[in-house]
Design a protein around this motif. Structure first.
Motif, PDB file in Angstrom:
ATOM      1  N   ASP A 225       6.462 -26.015   5.097  1.00 40.55           N
ATOM      2  CA  ASP A 225       6.654 -25.539   3.978  1.00 40.55           C
ATOM      3  C   ASP A 225       5.558 -24.159   3.189  1.00 40.55           C
ATOM      4  O   ASP A 225       4.430 -24.070   4.109  1.00 40.55           O
ATOM      5  N   VAL A 226       5.918 -23.526   2.353  1.00 41.34           N
ATOM      6  CA  VAL A 226       4.782 -22.142   2.788  1.00 41.34           C
ATOM      7  C   VAL A 226       3.840 -23.379   1.205  1.00 41.34           C
ATOM      8  O   VAL A 226       4.080 -22.740   0.129  1.00 41.34           O
ATOM      9  N   GLY A 227       2.599 -22.817   1.698  1.00 39.90           N
ATOM     10  CA  GLY A 227       1.854 -23.443   0.683  1.00 39.90           C
ATOM     11  C   GLY A 227       0.882 -22.585  -0.497  1.00 39.90           C
ATOM     12  O   GLY A 227       1.754 -21.482  -0.566  1.00 39.90           O
ATOM     13  N   GLY A 228       0.247 -22.912  -0.759  1.00 37.94           N
ATOM     14  CA  GLY A 228      -1.108 -21.854  -2.556  1.00 37.94           C
ATOM     15  C   GLY A 228      -1.245 -21.408  -1.920  1.00 37.94           C
ATOM     16  O   GLY A 228      -2.285 -20.801  -2.748  1.00 37.94           O
ATOM     17  N   ASP A 229      -1.811 -21.241  -0.912  1.00 40.02           N
ATOM     18  CA  ASP A 229      -3.700 -20.581  -0.886  1.00 40.02           C
ATOM     19  C   ASP A 229      -3.583 -19.089  -1.106  1.00 40.02           C
ATOM     20  O   ASP A 229      -2.475 -18.404  -0.398  1.00 40.02           O
ATOM     21  N   TRP A 230      -4.647 -18.631  -1.663  1.00 35.21           N
ATOM     22  CA  TRP A 230      -5.112 -17.166  -1.827  1.00 35.21           C
ATOM     23  C   TRP A 230      -6.474 -16.938  -1.493  1.00 35.21           C
ATOM     24  O   TRP A 230      -6.953 -17.561  -2.629  1.00 35.21           O
ATOM     25  N   TYR A 231      -6.557 -15.645  -1.731  1.00 32.71           N
ATOM     26  CA  TYR A 231      -8.200 -15.386  -2.044  1.00 32.71           C
ATOM     27  C   TYR A 231      -8.485 -13.898  -2.236  1.00 32.71           C
ATOM     28  O   TYR A 231      -7.231 -13.315  -2.395  1.00 32.71           O
ATOM     29  N   ASP A 232      -9.211 -13.595  -2.996  1.00 32.99           N
ATOM     30  CA  ASP A 232      -9.532 -12.955  -3.533  1.00 32.99           C
ATOM     31  C   ASP A 232     -11.547 -12.087  -3.914  1.00 32.99           C
ATOM     32  O   ASP A 232     -11.727 -12.565  -3.792  1.00 32.99           O
ATOM     33  N   ALA A 233     -11.698 -10.646  -3.472  1.00 34.97           N
ATOM     34  CA  ALA A 233     -12.441  -9.642  -3.925  1.00 34.97           C
ATOM     35  C   ALA A 233     -12.459  -9.175  -4.878  1.00 34.97           C
ATOM     36  O   ALA A 233     -11.292  -8.194  -4.160  1.00 34.97           O
ATOM     37  N   VAL A 234     -13.140  -8.452  -5.975  1.00 32.64           N
ATOM     38  CA  VAL A 234     -12.878  -7.562  -6.473  1.00 32.64           C
ATOM     39  C   VAL A 234     -14.596  -6.997  -7.137  1.00 32.64           C
ATOM     40  O   VAL A 234     -15.331  -7.840  -7.434  1.00 32.64           O
ATOM     41  N   ARG A 235     -14.788  -6.093  -7.526  1.00 34.03           N
ATOM     42  CA  ARG A 235     -15.860  -5.473  -6.929  1.00 34.03           C
ATOM     43  C   ARG A 235     -16.006  -4.891  -8.915  1.00 34.03           C
ATOM     44  O   ARG A 235     -14.477  -4.237  -9.457  1.00 34.03           O
ATOM     45  N   LEU A 236     -16.476  -5.220  -9.299  1.00 26.89           N
ATOM     46  CA  LEU A 236     -16.908  -5.483 -11.076  1.00 26.89           C
ATOM     47  C   LEU A 236     -17.153  -4.504 -11.098  1.00 26.89           C
ATOM     48  O   LEU A 236     -18.011  -3.058 -10.523  1.00 26.89           O
ATOM     49  N   PRO A 237     -17.254  -3.814 -13.088  1.00 26.43           N
ATOM     50  CA  PRO A 237     -17.652  -2.934 -12.537  1.00 26.43           C
ATOM     51  C   PRO A 237     -19.026  -2.379 -13.725  1.00 26.43           C
ATOM     52  O   PRO A 237     -19.235  -1.326 -13.425  1.00 26.43           O
ATOM     53  N   ASP A 238     -20.126  -3.407 -13.764  1.00 22.80           N
ATOM     54  CA  ASP A 238     -21.194  -3.124 -13.038  1.00 22.80           C
ATOM     55  C   ASP A 238     -21.798  -2.813 -11.564  1.00 22.80           C
ATOM     56  O   ASP A 238     -23.191  -3.777 -11.516  1.00 22.80           O
ATOM     57  N   GLY A 239     -21.295  -2.875 -10.419  1.00 19.48           N
ATOM     58  CA  GLY A 239     -21.452  -3.189  -9.490  1.00 19.48           C
ATOM     59  C   GLY A 239     -21.742  -4.519  -8.910  1.00 19.48           C
ATOM     60  O   GLY A 239     -21.671  -4.656  -7.415  1.00 19.48           O
ATOM     61  N   ARG A 240     -21.109  -5.939  -9.205  1.00 22.47           N
ATOM     62  CA  ARG A 240     -21.397  -6.658  -8.565  1.00 22.47           C
ATOM     63  C   ARG A 240     -19.409  -7.444  -7.699  1.00 22.47           C
ATOM     64  O   ARG A 240     -19.047  -6.449  -8.644  1.00 22.47           O
ATOM     65  N   LEU A 241     -20.440  -8.502  -7.056  1.00 21.75           N
ATOM     66  CA  LEU A 241     -18.613  -8.606  -6.786  1.00 21.75           C
ATOM     67  C   LEU A 241     -18.363 -10.360  -6.932  1.00 21.75           C
ATOM     68  O   LEU A 241     -18.803 -11.200  -6.840  1.00 21.75           O
ATOM     69  N   GLY A 242     -17.044  -9.968  -7.308  1.00 20.91           N
ATOM     70  CA  GLY A 242     -16.678 -11.156  -7.642  1.00 20.91           C
ATOM     71  C   GLY A 242     -16.026 -11.524  -6.641  1.00 20.91           C
ATOM     72  O   GLY A 242     -14.852 -11.051  -6.341  1.00 20.91           O
ATOM     73  N   VAL A 243     -15.790 -13.337  -6.009  1.00 19.20           N
ATOM     74  CA  VAL A 243     -14.751 -13.731  -4.956  1.00 19.20           C
ATOM     75  C   VAL A 243     -14.049 -15.155  -5.294  1.00 19.20           C
ATOM     76  O   VAL A 243     -14.819 -15.540  -6.489  1.00 19.20           O
ATOM     77  N   VAL A 244     -12.756 -15.309  -5.682  1.00 24.99           N
ATOM     78  CA  VAL A 244     -12.263 -16.805  -5.491  1.00 24.99           C
ATOM     79  C   VAL A 244     -11.233 -16.497  -4.086  1.00 24.99           C
ATOM     80  O   VAL A 244     -11.450 -15.588  -3.550  1.00 24.99           O
ATOM     81  N   VAL A 245     -11.101 -18.361  -3.940  1.00 30.96           N
ATOM     82  CA  VAL A 245     -10.274 -19.026  -2.790  1.00 30.96           C
ATOM     83  C   VAL A 245      -9.644 -19.904  -3.999  1.00 30.96           C
ATOM     84  O   VAL A 245     -10.430 -20.828  -4.821  1.00 30.96           O
TER      85      VAL A 245
END
Length: 583
Positions: A225-245
């Motif tokens: 089966d395909v699981g539901g794993d994902w990740y993302d990395a987003v440059r925020l408007p103030d220059g910080r970096l948001g990351v998620v798994v």
């Protein structure tokens, strides 16, 4: 191929007969085996193996139509020459297989005479000669849209095909058709889910000054089966970096769909207020409002300010991030897991200072937990492997030692991610999706300048001018987390100290001197080399009437630290000034 006369005499003894009880037992075994076969290849393997064993056939296969061509998806029990020659043929060949595909008629042909009586065409004569078959069965695989293929069995001895044997083979074909249609439907859904999952992962990772990201998401291969794993990395408007798994605790299109909704919602929420606790509280409301409440959603989300090194994170039922220190130590961040999204409860944030050259790892449970390795065993194992790779071990290819600091950029993070996945067993047959995101904070690039000074008194003025000009040019290059301002803030005290050291070098050593400045964004290091002999470094407080001896006292009072050492052909005096308060 030149055709030879086919031996159609029934000289071979028929195979030993199997009883109705034998056939019933075989059908029961097939039913049990098919319950665990969800892919087309698994279904065909079960049917062909059990069918040959239950009927006494020597060869078996499944043929499918592809436009005006027929191809055998599987053809077992035949020589390589037969498989190569008859693995594909045209619908106009006049063969038993094409007849079944067109009409849906089941064919039980007990001897070569019966075969040729109905299908006396060159291709069949050649097949009988090459294969040595004396009897054949061709059965339609009937699905909801009609005949979807042909189940074939071949025998090296003539067969009478009793009513019980015919019923057994027809029942086997029915089981095969149902399981095959179910497997094809599943594989279409699987492909859709994988496409959806891939489409929701970022195509490229953002570049943010002072930070780098590397990520891996490897689909499960041991499971189906395909699981539901994902990740993302987003440059925020103030220059910080948001990351998620994140991980949706479900499978297939449903899990991928939920994953997409959460991922897209999180991206939108980041631009309103990226604070981890705020984002998770709002995601709680979103997930709680979803109609599909069967899927559990966990994630770890953090925000890095590369300028200060402040990493703020919050978790929702997810394993804690792992911090890899520049000293080689690997430590899990303070617990902040919380409950999975949508289950309520207050969301808390944890803040940690990420130093230059340090890395934080976010990952899914598939990296640390398998069917044979519980989570509580996997977490310390990941910690052990990470510490080894960072502090003591080597690159994944064994090419040499590896250190996180000095930081080596994205390529080093990619290598670290690959090595960790491989060591944790995620590069082979994994039970679950394996996702890993490595977030590294890089130290500022060191800036340097050098000046050769002649042995004359005016060199002190030239040295001060060099310091003043260079520090003004470097004033914007502050390191992430520097406690004070830029290099320009150090100009006054740096000029005073360098003037004393250069004066000592050119006057007392009576030799040219080489001035070197190095600024890493937080600390200014100044070194003056001359050709004089090393001298004692003990401090002596000069008297009121003394005209010399104040240089080292100034260095000791104004610098963070200082020292003297021998170099080839002379000595070097150095001192360091830190951005912000000295010391």
């Amino acid at each position: 191929m030149a055709a030879r006369p086919v031996d159609v005499s029934p000289s071979c003894a028929p195979a030993a007969r199997r009883t109705p009880e034998d056939h019933l037992r075989t059908l029961q075994e097939v039913t049990a085996a098919l319950s665990g076969a969800v892919r087309e290849a698994d279904v065909l393997r079960v049917i062909l193996e059990q069918g040959r064993a239950g009927s006494g056939a020597s060869g078996s296969g499944v043929a499918v139509r592809d436009g005006e061509q027929v191809r055998y998806a599987h053809l077992d029990g035949y020589s390589s020459d037969v498989r190569a020659t008859w693995s594909a043929f045209g619908m106009d060949s006049g063969s038993p297989v094409t007849h079944v595909l067109r009409t849906g008629e089941a064919l039980f042909l007990g001897s070569p005479q019966e075969v040729l009586a109905r299908f006396d065409v060159p291709v069949i004569r050649a097949f009988l000669e090459a294969s040595g078959e004396q009897a054949m069965v061709r059965l339609p695989l009937v699905g909801t849209t009609g005949v979807m293929g042909v189940l074939s069995f071949g025998f090296t001895a003539p067969q009478a095909f009793s009513e019980d044997e015919r019923a057994f083979l027809l029942a086997l074909a029915g089981q095969c058709a149902q399981a095959l249609e179910r497997a094809r439907l599943y594989e279409r859904e699987l492909a859709t889910a994988r496409t959806l999952q891939r489409s929701l992962l970022p195509g490229t990772l953002p570049e943010v000054g002072g930070a780098r990201v590397a990520a891996r998401c490897i689909p499960a291969t041991a499971g189906t089966d395909v699981g539901g794993d994902w990740y993302d990395a987003v440059r925020l408007p103030d220059g910080r970096l948001g990351v998620v798994v994140g991980d949706v605790m479900g499978k297939g299109v449903r899990a991928a769909s939920v994953m997409g909704q959460v991922r897209n919602a999180l991206r939108g929420l980041l631009h309103a207020d990226p604070a981890p606790a705020v984002v998770l509280e709002r995601l709680d409301r979103l997930v709680a409002a979803m109609e599909d409440d069967e899927e559990l959603v966990t994630l770890a989300y953090g925000v890095l300010d590369a300028g200060t090194g402040r990493f703020t994170w919050s978790g929702a039922g997810h394993p804690p991030p792992l911090l890899l220190g520049a000293d080689g130590e690997a430590l899990y961040l303070e617990p902040g897991e919380g409950l999975p999204l949508g289950l309520g409860g207050a969301r808390e944030e944890t803040v940690v200072a990420l130093g230059p050259g340090e890395v934080v790892l976010l990952y899914s449970d598939g990296l640390v937990e398998t069917r044979r390795r519980p989570l509580l065993d996997g977490l310390p194992l990941l910690q052990e492997h990470a510490a080894f790779l960072v502090a003591e071990g080597g690159q994944a290819d064994g090419s040499g030692p590896w250190t996180v600091g000095p930081w080596q950029g994205r390529s080093s993070l990619d290598a670290l991610a690959d090595a960790l996945v491989e060591r944790m067993g995620g590069g082979g047959a994994a039970d679950d999706d394996v996702t890993l995101l490595a977030l590294g904070r890089e130290p500022a690039t060191e800036l340097t300048a050098e000046l050769l000074l002649p042995a004359r008194a005016s060199s002190a003025s030239a040295a001060r001018a060099c310091v003043r000009e260079r520090l003004a040019a470097w004033s914007g290059a502050a390191a992430p987390g520097a406690p004070g301002g830029g290099a320009g803030d150090l100009a006054e005290v740096a000029q005073l100290c360098v003037s004393e050291v250069v004066t000592n070098a050119v006057l007392h050593a009576a030799s040219p001197a080489r001035l070197r400045l190095a600024w890493d964004g937080a600390v200014l290091r100044v070194e003056v080399r001359d050709e004089g002999a090393p001298f004692r470094t003990a401090l002596r407080v000069p008297g009121e009437e003394d005209t010399h001896g104040r240089g080292l006292v100034l260095l000791d009072a104004l610098s963070r630290r200082w020292g003297l050492h021998e170099v080839e052909g002379g000595k070097a005096v150095w001192f360091e000034l830190a951005a912000g308060p000295a010391g």
